[in-house]
Design an enzyme around this catalytic site. Structure first.
Site, mmCIF file in Angstrom:
data_model
loop_
_atom_site.group_PDB
_atom_site.id
_atom_site.type_symbol
_atom_site.label_atom_id
_atom_site.label_comp_id
_atom_site.label_asym_id
_atom_site.label_seq_id
_atom_site.Cartn_x
_atom_site.Cartn_y
_atom_site.Cartn_z
ATOM 1 N N LYS A 173 -8.119 3.428 2.005
ATOM 2 C CA LYS A 173 -7.632 1.852 2.942
ATOM 3 C C LYS A 173 -9.174 1.441 3.518
ATOM 4 C CE LYS A 173 -4.524 -0.013 4.808
ATOM 5 N NZ LYS A 173 -4.004 -1.063 3.964
ATOM 6 N N THR A 195 -6.110 -0.382 8.354
ATOM 7 C CA THR A 195 -5.422 0.473 9.708
ATOM 8 C C THR A 195 -7.091 0.898 10.876
ATOM 9 O OG1 THR A 195 -4.610 2.584 9.865
ATOM 10 C CG2 THR A 195 -5.641 2.182 7.636
ATOM 11 N N ASP A 196 -6.674 1.092 12.039
ATOM 12 C CA ASP A 196 -7.680 1.926 12.613
ATOM 13 C C ASP A 196 -7.629 2.888 12.657
ATOM 14 O OD1 ASP A 196 -5.063 3.627 13.357
ATOM 15 O OD2 ASP A 196 -5.085 2.661 14.790
ATOM 16 N N GLU A 197 -6.943 3.905 10.736
ATOM 17 C CA GLU A 197 -7.507 5.042 10.619
ATOM 18 C C GLU A 197 -8.912 4.817 9.654
ATOM 19 O OE1 GLU A 197 -4.463 7.906 9.387
ATOM 20 O OE2 GLU A 197 -2.716 6.862 10.209
ATOM 21 N N TYR A 200 -5.264 9.273 2.662
ATOM 22 C CA TYR A 200 -4.869 7.820 2.973
ATOM 23 C C TYR A 200 -6.200 6.829 2.969
ATOM 24 C CZ TYR A 200 -2.703 3.988 6.039
ATOM 25 O OH TYR A 200 -2.294 3.224 6.523
ATOM 26 N N ASN A 250 -1.371 2.786 15.192
ATOM 27 C CA ASN A 250 0.892 2.739 14.756
ATOM 28 C C ASN A 250 1.697 1.954 14.928
ATOM 29 O OD1 ASN A 250 -0.715 5.148 14.694
ATOM 30 N ND2 ASN A 250 0.677 5.821 14.391
ATOM 31 N N ALA A 268 1.264 -1.308 0.258
ATOM 32 C CA ALA A 268 -0.138 0.389 -0.019
ATOM 33 C C ALA A 268 0.551 1.291 0.130
ATOM 34 C CB ALA A 268 -0.854 -0.151 1.093
ATOM 35 N N GLU A 269 0.326 2.393 -0.130
ATOM 36 C CA GLU A 269 0.840 4.010 0.032
ATOM 37 C C GLU A 269 0.287 4.014 1.040
ATOM 38 O OE1 GLU A 269 2.886 5.662 -1.860
ATOM 39 O OE2 GLU A 269 2.994 4.314 -3.401
HETATM 40 P P1 NAD Z 1 5.273 1.263 4.099
HETATM 41 O O1 NAD Z 1 5.479 2.015 2.894
HETATM 42 O O2 NAD Z 1 6.789 0.699 4.666
HETATM 43 O O3 NAD Z 1 5.371 -0.492 3.043
HETATM 44 C C1 NAD Z 1 4.621 -0.905 1.584
HETATM 45 C C2 NAD Z 1 5.106 -1.126 1.065
HETATM 46 O O4 NAD Z 1 4.748 -1.490 -0.101
HETATM 47 C C3 NAD Z 1 6.441 -0.719 0.641
HETATM 48 O O5 NAD Z 1 7.694 -2.073 0.488
HETATM 49 C C4 NAD Z 1 6.098 -0.304 -1.103
HETATM 50 O O6 NAD Z 1 7.323 -0.653 -1.997
HETATM 51 C C5 NAD Z 1 4.854 -1.509 -1.296
HETATM 52 N N1 NAD Z 1 4.264 -1.019 -2.348
HETATM 53 C C6 NAD Z 1 3.243 0.258 -2.627
HETATM 54 N N2 NAD Z 1 2.956 0.034 -3.760
HETATM 55 C C7 NAD Z 1 3.015 -1.046 -4.660
HETATM 56 C C8 NAD Z 1 2.221 -1.894 -5.405
HETATM 57 N N3 NAD Z 1 1.524 -0.887 -6.570
HETATM 58 N N4 NAD Z 1 2.678 -2.392 -6.047
HETATM 59 C C9 NAD Z 1 3.461 -3.443 -4.997
HETATM 60 N N5 NAD Z 1 4.051 -2.871 -3.740
HETATM 61 C C10 NAD Z 1 3.836 -1.745 -3.574
HETATM 62 O O7 NAD Z 1 4.282 0.365 4.760
HETATM 63 P P2 NAD Z 1 4.115 0.105 6.125
HETATM 64 O O8 NAD Z 1 3.860 0.382 7.332
HETATM 65 O O9 NAD Z 1 4.499 -1.675 6.129
HETATM 66 O O10 NAD Z 1 2.508 -0.537 6.019
HETATM 67 C C11 NAD Z 1 2.381 -1.929 5.130
HETATM 68 C C12 NAD Z 1 0.769 -2.106 5.241
HETATM 69 O O11 NAD Z 1 0.142 -1.719 6.635
HETATM 70 C C13 NAD Z 1 -0.061 -0.613 4.720
HETATM 71 O O12 NAD Z 1 -1.140 -1.951 4.440
HETATM 72 C C14 NAD Z 1 -0.645 -0.022 5.929
HETATM 73 O O13 NAD Z 1 -2.389 0.414 4.827
HETATM 74 C C15 NAD Z 1 -0.805 -1.150 7.193
HETATM 75 N N6 NAD Z 1 -0.960 -0.669 8.108
HETATM 76 C C16 NAD Z 1 0.737 -0.020 8.795
HETATM 77 C C17 NAD Z 1 0.631 0.777 10.272
HETATM 78 C C18 NAD Z 1 1.733 1.187 10.290
HETATM 79 O O14 NAD Z 1 1.613 2.075 11.189
HETATM 80 N N7 NAD Z 1 2.937 1.368 10.098
HETATM 81 C C19 NAD Z 1 -0.624 0.564 10.821
HETATM 82 C C20 NAD Z 1 -1.592 -0.373 10.416
HETATM 83 C C21 NAD Z 1 -1.983 -0.445 8.825
HETATM 84 O O1 DAU Z 2 -3.065 4.610 13.072
HETATM 85 C C1 DAU Z 2 -2.413 3.771 11.800
HETATM 86 C C2 DAU Z 2 -1.864 4.489 10.839
HETATM 87 O O2 DAU Z 2 -0.042 4.677 11.345
HETATM 88 C C3 DAU Z 2 -1.171 3.820 9.511
HETATM 89 O O3 DAU Z 2 -2.023 3.169 9.287
HETATM 90 C C4 DAU Z 2 -0.255 4.576 8.638
HETATM 91 O O4 DAU Z 2 0.290 3.647 7.442
HETATM 92 C C5 DAU Z 2 0.501 4.761 9.541
HETATM 93 O O5 DAU Z 2 1.902 5.934 8.681
HETATM 94 C C6 DAU Z 2 0.628 5.838 10.611
HETATM 95 O O6 DAU Z 2 0.223 7.057 10.540
HETATM 96 P P1 DAU Z 2 0.151 8.268 11.412
HETATM 97 O O7 DAU Z 2 0.032 9.380 10.493
HETATM 98 O O8 DAU Z 2 -0.442 8.376 13.005
HETATM 99 O O9 DAU Z 2 1.973 8.085 11.651
HETATM 100 P P2 DAU Z 2 2.873 9.032 11.313
HETATM 101 O O10 DAU Z 2 4.274 8.876 12.234
HETATM 102 O O11 DAU Z 2 3.238 10.194 10.041
HETATM 103 O O12 DAU Z 2 2.840 10.009 12.375
HETATM 104 C C7 DAU Z 2 2.186 9.486 13.784
HETATM 105 C C8 DAU Z 2 1.836 11.116 14.163
HETATM 106 O O13 DAU Z 2 2.235 12.478 14.778
HETATM 107 C C9 DAU Z 2 0.807 11.947 14.009
HETATM 108 O O14 DAU Z 2 -0.302 12.825 15.334
HETATM 109 C C10 DAU Z 2 1.493 13.044 13.524
HETATM 110 C C11 DAU Z 2 2.388 13.230 14.559
HETATM 111 N N1 DAU Z 2 3.835 14.099 13.598
HETATM 112 C C12 DAU Z 2 4.344 13.366 12.546
HETATM 113 C C13 DAU Z 2 5.385 13.038 11.835
HETATM 114 C C14 DAU Z 2 5.593 13.050 10.444
HETATM 115 C C15 DAU Z 2 4.496 15.322 13.699
HETATM 116 O O15 DAU Z 2 3.937 15.771 14.677
HETATM 117 N N2 DAU Z 2 5.307 15.917 12.991
HETATM 118 C C16 DAU Z 2 6.650 14.588 11.992
HETATM 119 O O16 DAU Z 2 7.347 14.888 11.197
#
Ligand code: NAD
Ligand code: DAU
Length: 361
Positions: A167, A136-138, A163, A192, A85-86
Site C-alpha cells: 500500500k 491505510t494508516d498501516e 500488505y 480500521n 486491493a488485497e
Molecule cells: P476487501 O478485501 O473487503 O475488498 C477488496 C475488493 O477488491 C474485493 O471486492 C476484491 O474482489 C477486489 N479486488 C481484489 N483484487 C482485485 C483485482 N486485482 N482487480 C479487481 N478487483 C480486485 O477490502 P476492504 O477492506 O474493503 O478495503 C478496501 C480498500 O480500503 C483497500 O484498498 C484497503 O487497503 C483499504 N483500507 C481498508 C481498511 C479496512 O479496515 N478494511 C482500512 C483502511 C484502508
Molecule cells: O489499519 C487499517 C487496516 O486495518 C487496513 O488497512 C486493513 O486492510 C485491515 O484488514 C485492517 O488491518 P488489521 O490487521 O488491523 O485488521 P485485522 O482485523 O486483521 O486485525 C485487527 C487486530 O486484531 C490486529 O491487531 C490483529 C488482531 N487479530 C486479528 C485476527 C483476525 C487477532 O488478535 N485475532 C484474529 O483472529
C-alpha cells in the site's frame, strides 16, 4: 451527471461506499463498479442496487490494462475511487506476491488508464476529473503504546507487513503522478473500518461469527495491540467529502479517534451479543469470555495505530460521527439479521452468485 468508476466495489468498504453514494445522490450520479471478484468480492453485498439503471458491474482485474482502458474509452469517467486491493495482513504474510501484483501494479494500471483518458495535448488535465486512492494508516508503521503519539499526514512512512509495504508503494506511485504530471488525485489513509459486509477473516466479524458458533476466539499475542476503529459509513462519507471538497494533490488521514485494545473489542462483542440475543436463542449459551484463547502472535505485529484526523476536520469539516457504542451495536445487529450472508460467505456459496446472477447477461 457525474460518472464514477469504483474499483473493488464488491468488497467490504467499496460496497458500503456504493450504498452510501446512492443514498446520498440517488439518480444524480452513475456508478460503474469494476471488481475481479476474488474471495473477498461478493456481489450479494450489492443485491439491492444491482438493477438500478445508473449502476453497472464489470468483472475485470485492475491489472488487465486493456480491460481498464476499454472502460475509460467506452465511458466519460469523471471520478475514480480506487478501493480494489488485497487487504488482509495475515494473507500477505503467507503469500505476498499477489499483494504486490494487485496493490502496486494494479494501482499503476488504474493511474495510467486515467492519465491517458484525461490528459490533454498540452499536458494538463480535463476540468473536473478526479482520482481518489484509498489507502491505510498501516503505511505509517507502529506507534508506541503511550496514548500520546498519533499518525499525521506528515508522519514518515515505515510499513512492516507485505500488505502495508504494497500500500505504501501504491501511495508513492500516486504521489509521483501528482508531483510529476499534476495528475488530479487525492490519497486517503484510513484506520480500521468495521460494519456490515466485512469478510469474516477480519477481527470483528470473525469474533461475532465464532461466538455464535461457540468456537474459540483467537487473540494474537497478549491482546493489548491497539487499533483505531472507524464505522464504515463515516469512512464512505469522508471519501466523498475529500473528493468534492479537498484540495487536489493533498493526502488526508481519516480516523475514528477511537483507540481500543483487541481484547477489549472482543469483550465488547461478547457483552453486546449477550445483551441483544433473546434468552430463548440457543446460541446465547455459547457466548462467553471462556471462548477467549490466546494464540501465537502475528509476525511483525504492529503495536498501536492512532490517527489524528485534524487536517480533514479543519479543512473539510469531516469528523467521525458514529460512536463505537452505537457502531458496534449496529454491526452486531446487522450480522444477526444476515446470518444467511455469513453462511454463504463462510461456505463459499456466494462465489456461485455471480454465475447464477450474470450467466447469459
Ligand atoms: P476487501 O478485501 O473487503 O475488498 C477488496 C475488493 O477488491 C474485493 O471486492 C476484491 O474482489 C477486489 N479486488 C481484489 N483484487 C482485485 C483485482 N486485482 N482487480 C479487481 N478487483 C480486485 O477490502 P476492504 O477492506 O474493503 O478495503 C478496501 C480498500 O480500503 C483497500 O484498498 C484497503 O487497503 C483499504 N483500507 C481498508 C481498511 C479496512 O479496515 N478494511 C482500512 C483502511 C484502508
Ligand atoms: O489499519 C487499517 C487496516 O486495518 C487496513 O488497512 C486493513 O486492510 C485491515 O484488514 C485492517 O488491518 P488489521 O490487521 O488491523 O485488521 P485485522 O482485523 O486483521 O486485525 C485487527 C487486530 O486484531 C490486529 O491487531 C490483529 C488482531 N487479530 C486479528 C485476527 C483476525 C487477532 O488478535 N485475532 C484474529 O483472529
Amino acid at each position: 451527471m457525474r460518472t464514477y468508476l469504483v474499483t473493488g466495489g464488491a468488497g467490504f468498504i467499496g460496497s458500503n461506499y456504493i450504498h452510501y453514494m446512492f443514498r446520498k445522490y440517488d439518480n444524480e450520479i452513475r456508478i460503474i463498479n469494476v471488481d475481479k471478484l476474488t474471495y473477498a468480492g461478493n456481489l450479494e453485498n450489492l443485491k439491492d442496487i444491482e438493477n438500478r439503471e445508473n449502476y453497472s458491474f464489470v468483472k475485470a482485474d485492475i491489472c488487465d490494462k486493456e480491460a481498464i482502458r476499454k472502460i475509460f474509452k467506452d465511458n466519460d469517467i469523471d471520478r475514480v475511487v480506487h478501493f480494489a486491493a488485497e487487504s488482509h495482513v495475515d494473507r500477505s504474510i503467507k503469500n505476498p506476491e499477489v499483494f504486490i501484483e494487485t496493490n502496486v501494479l494494479g494501482t499503476a494500471t488504474m493511474l495510467n488508464a486515467a492519465k491517458e483518458a484525461w490528459e490533454k495535448a498540452d499536458g494538463t488535465f480535463a476540468e473536473g476529473k478526479k482520482f481518489l486512492h484509498v489507502s491505510t494508516d498501516e503505511v505509517y508503521g507502529s506507534l508506541p503504546d503511550d496514548g500520546k503519539s498519533f499518525f499525521y499526514e506528515t508522519t514518515p512512512y515505515d510499513p512492516h507487513s507485505p500488505y502495508s509495504a504494497s500500500k505504501a508503494s501504491s501511495d508513492f506511485i500516486v504521489k509521483s503522478y501528482i508531483d510529476t504530471y499534476h495528475f488530479p488525485a487525492n490519497i486517503t489513509n484510513t484506520s480500521n473500518n468495521y460494519g456490515p459486509y466485512q469478510f469474516p477473516e477480519k477481527l470483528i466479524p470473525l469474533v461475532i461469527n465464532n461466538c455464535l458458533q461457540g468456537k474459540e476466539l483467537p487473540v494474537y499475542g497478549d491482546g493489548r495491540n491497539i487499533r483505531d476503529w472507524l464505522f464504515v459509513d463515516d469512512h464512505a462519507k469522508g471519501i466523498d467529502m475529500v473528493q468534492e471538497m479537498g484540495t487536489l494533490g493533498q493526502k488526508y488521514n481519516i480516523g475514528g479517534h477511537n483507540e481500543r485494545r483487541n481484547i477489549d473489542i472482543i469483550k465488547t462483542i461478547i457483552h453486546t451479543l449477550q445483551e441483544i440475543l433473546p434468552d430463548d436463542d440457543p446460541r446465547k449459551a455459547n457466548v462467553s469470555e471462556d471462548l477467549i484463547t490466546f494464540v501465537t502472535d502475528r509476525k511483525g505485529h504492529d503495536r498501536r495505530y492512532a490517527i489524528a484526523p485534524d487536517k480533514i476536520k479543519a479543512e473539510i469539516g469531516w469528523f467521525p460521527e458514529t460512536t463505537f457504542e452505537v457502531g458496534i451495536k449496529k454491526t452486531v445487529e446487522w450480522y444477526l439479521a444476515h446470518m444467511d450472508w455469513m453462511e454463504n460467505v463462510t461456505s463459499g456459496t456466494y462465489q456461485k452468485y455471480y454465475e447464477d446472477m450474470y450467466s447469459g447477461r
